[in-house]
Motif scaffolding. Structure first.
Motif, PDB file in Angstrom:
ATOM      1  N   ARG A   1       0.812  -1.215   0.000  1.00 41.09           N
ATOM      2  CA  ARG A   1       0.000   0.000   0.000  1.00 41.09           C
ATOM      3  C   ARG A   1       0.848   1.269   0.000  1.00 41.09           C
ATOM      4  O   ARG A   1       0.439   2.297  -0.548  1.00 41.09           O
ATOM      5  CB  ARG A   1      -0.959  -0.004   1.200  1.00 41.09           C
ATOM      6  N   GLU A   2       2.037   1.210   0.588  1.00 45.77           N
ATOM      7  CA  GLU A   2       2.880   2.405   0.651  1.00 45.77           C
ATOM      8  C   GLU A   2       3.453   2.764  -0.717  1.00 45.77           C
ATOM      9  O   GLU A   2       3.837   3.913  -0.951  1.00 45.77           O
ATOM     10  CB  GLU A   2       4.007   2.193   1.662  1.00 45.77           C
ATOM     11  N   ALA A   3       3.529   1.771  -1.611  1.00 49.30           N
ATOM     12  CA  ALA A   3       4.067   2.023  -2.949  1.00 49.30           C
ATOM     13  C   ALA A   3       2.991   2.504  -3.917  1.00 49.30           C
ATOM     14  O   ALA A   3       3.301   2.884  -5.047  1.00 49.30           O
ATOM     15  CB  ALA A   3       4.732   0.759  -3.495  1.00 49.30           C
ATOM     16  N   LEU A   4       1.719   2.485  -3.473  1.00 49.97           N
ATOM     17  CA  LEU A   4       0.613   2.878  -4.350  1.00 49.97           C
ATOM     18  C   LEU A   4       0.182   4.309  -4.045  1.00 49.97           C
ATOM     19  O   LEU A   4       0.351   4.801  -2.927  1.00 49.97           O
ATOM     20  CB  LEU A   4      -0.568   1.920  -4.145  1.00 49.97           C
ATOM     21  N   HIS A   5      -0.395   4.928  -5.052  1.00 52.80           N
ATOM     22  CA  HIS A   5      -0.834   6.315  -4.901  1.00 52.80           C
ATOM     23  C   HIS A   5      -2.230   6.494  -5.495  1.00 52.80           C
ATOM     24  O   HIS A   5      -2.672   5.666  -6.308  1.00 52.80           O
ATOM     25  CB  HIS A   5       0.155   7.260  -5.595  1.00 52.80           C
ATOM     26  N   VAL A   6      -2.884   7.549  -5.094  1.00 53.06           N
ATOM     27  CA  VAL A   6      -4.219   7.838  -5.619  1.00 53.06           C
ATOM     28  C   VAL A   6      -4.185   7.948  -7.139  1.00 53.06           C
ATOM     29  O   VAL A   6      -5.130   7.555  -7.827  1.00 53.06           O
ATOM     30  CB  VAL A   6      -4.774   9.133  -4.994  1.00 53.06           C
ATOM     31  N   ALA A   7      -3.081   8.442  -7.671  1.00 54.25           N
ATOM     32  CA  ALA A   7      -2.953   8.585  -9.125  1.00 54.25           C
ATOM     33  C   ALA A   7      -2.978   7.254  -9.849  1.00 54.25           C
ATOM     34  O   ALA A   7      -3.216   7.201 -11.063  1.00 54.25           O
ATOM     35  CB  ALA A   7      -1.656   9.330  -9.455  1.00 54.25           C
ATOM     36  N   ASP A   8      -2.747   6.154  -9.111  1.00 55.54           N
ATOM     37  CA  ASP A   8      -2.762   4.826  -9.730  1.00 55.54           C
ATOM     38  C   ASP A   8      -4.175   4.262  -9.885  1.00 55.54           C
ATOM     39  O   ASP A   8      -4.368   3.263 -10.584  1.00 55.54           O
ATOM     40  CB  ASP A   8      -1.945   3.833  -8.884  1.00 55.54           C
ATOM     41  N   LEU A   9      -5.160   4.875  -9.236  1.00 51.26           N
ATOM     42  CA  LEU A   9      -6.520   4.339  -9.241  1.00 51.26           C
ATOM     43  C   LEU A   9      -7.097   4.166 -10.652  1.00 51.26           C
ATOM     44  O   LEU A   9      -7.705   3.128 -10.947  1.00 51.26           O
ATOM     45  CB  LEU A   9      -7.438   5.206  -8.388  1.00 51.26           C
ATOM     46  N   PRO A  10      -6.965   5.148 -11.562  1.00 54.22           N
ATOM     47  CA  PRO A  10      -7.503   4.940 -12.917  1.00 54.22           C
ATOM     48  C   PRO A  10      -6.897   3.731 -13.617  1.00 54.22           C
ATOM     49  O   PRO A  10      -7.599   2.987 -14.308  1.00 54.22           O
ATOM     50  CB  PRO A  10      -7.149   6.243 -13.637  1.00 54.22           C
ATOM     51  N   MET A  11      -5.606   3.508 -13.438  1.00 54.75           N
ATOM     52  CA  MET A  11      -4.938   2.354 -14.045  1.00 54.75           C
ATOM     53  C   MET A  11      -5.524   1.054 -13.512  1.00 54.75           C
ATOM     54  O   MET A  11      -5.839   0.139 -14.279  1.00 54.75           O
ATOM     55  CB  MET A  11      -3.440   2.420 -13.753  1.00 54.75           C
ATOM     56  N   PHE A  12      -5.702   0.970 -12.204  1.00 56.83           N
ATOM     57  CA  PHE A  12      -6.264  -0.232 -11.599  1.00 56.83           C
ATOM     58  C   PHE A  12      -7.716  -0.424 -12.036  1.00 56.83           C
ATOM     59  O   PHE A  12      -8.148  -1.551 -12.305  1.00 56.83           O
ATOM     60  CB  PHE A  12      -6.178  -0.163 -10.074  1.00 56.83           C
TER      61      PHE A  12
END
Length: 285
Positions: A220-231
């Motif tokens: 979780r520490e390596a993930l960011h809100v900006a990654d949400l569209p990709m996921f």
């Protein structure tokens, strides 16, 4: 977000959905596709596991009536209780071995060449099992005339579930194929082709959704809100492609065996090893 990155996420979602339930290894294909698309790194590894949840939602949607009956019948329906217990029993070995060896496997085997090797080995195993099956029963099982020891999911007992759960653990090795291990292993253990295929679908729900949630939480520490569209893009494309694949596979197993998938694994794995050895393709992960 970068539209090229979203396109890569969509492609990876389609790869996941189309390969998750076939005996050809979705994880292996994702690793190879990610290598070709230059879609690598820690976030990509989490993404590859997380989008399996999209494929599992396709199973839930396809079997929503059966699953709803099971949930509502847990307090009073023996058949629902037996089914839920069997899925739980089969699920436990993957949890235990996954927690024990998952990190080690990811560190050393989540690379294209080990995946390609597993493709080839798994292909030959499928050929052996199908040849053994034909010697025993001919083509009668494909015509619906043979009575397997376990014809349907409701005929399974706890020991059958445990055997399938143990064989599923082979899928910790990328390139092995979770669905391939559970379906082919189930057939060896006396399950009909249709029963083994359906139970593989059901068992994937807790196994892959649990793996996805655990992976996202750990990283979780390596993930960011900006990654949400990709996921989100990956999950959506995985869902719809998996739904198409499930409906096709249900029809396919009634009249076909898995020999074609075995040869696909062998040829594809051989191509990856050949191109890696000659340097024609940079398969670095």
């Amino acid at each position: 977000m970068d539209p090229i990155l979203l396109l890569k996420a969509a492609i990876m979602g389609v790869v996941e959905g189309l390969t998750e339930f076939l005996p050809i290894s979705s994880t292996g294909h994702l690793i190879l596709a990610g290598s070709l698309l230059d879609f690598t790194g820690e976030t990509a590894k989490v993404f590859e596991i997380a989008i399996q949840t999209g494929a599992m939602f396709a199973v839930i949607w396809q079997y929503r009536e059966r699953l709803a009956r099971t949930v509502t019948g847990l307090t009073h329906d023996p058949q629902a209780q037996r089914f839920a217990l069997n899925v739980l029993i089969a699920f436990v070995p993957a949890v235990v071995l996954g927690l024990a060896f998952g990190k080690l496997v990811k560190a050393h085997l989540f690379h294209p060449v080990p995946v390609a090797t597993a493709f080839i080995v798994g292909g030959f195993i499928i050929l052996w099992v199908e040849r053994r099956h034909r010697r025993q029963f001919g083509d009668r099982d494909l015509e619906g005339q043979r009575r397997a020891r376990v014809e349907t999911v409701d005929d399974m007992g706890p020991v059958d579930a445990l055997k399938v759960g143990l064989i599923q653990c082979l899928a910790l090795l990328p390139g092995t194929s979770r669905s391939g291990a559970t379906i082919i292993g189930g057939m060896v253990f006396g399950l009909s082709r249709k029963c083994a295929t359906e139970f593989s679908f059901y068992l994937g729900i807790p196994t892959l959704m649990g793996a996805g949630a655990y992976s996202v939480w750990k990283q979780r520490e390596a993930l960011h809100v900006a990654d949400l569209p990709m996921f989100a893009v990956g999950l959506v494309f995985a869902f719809f492609s998996a739904l198409l694949c499930i409906r096709w596979l249900i029809r396919f197993v009634s009249t076909h065996d898995f020999t074609g998938f075995a040869w696909y694994r062998i040829v594809f794995g051989g191509i990856v090893l050949l191109t890696a050895y000659t340097g024609l393709v940079d398969w670095s992960a």
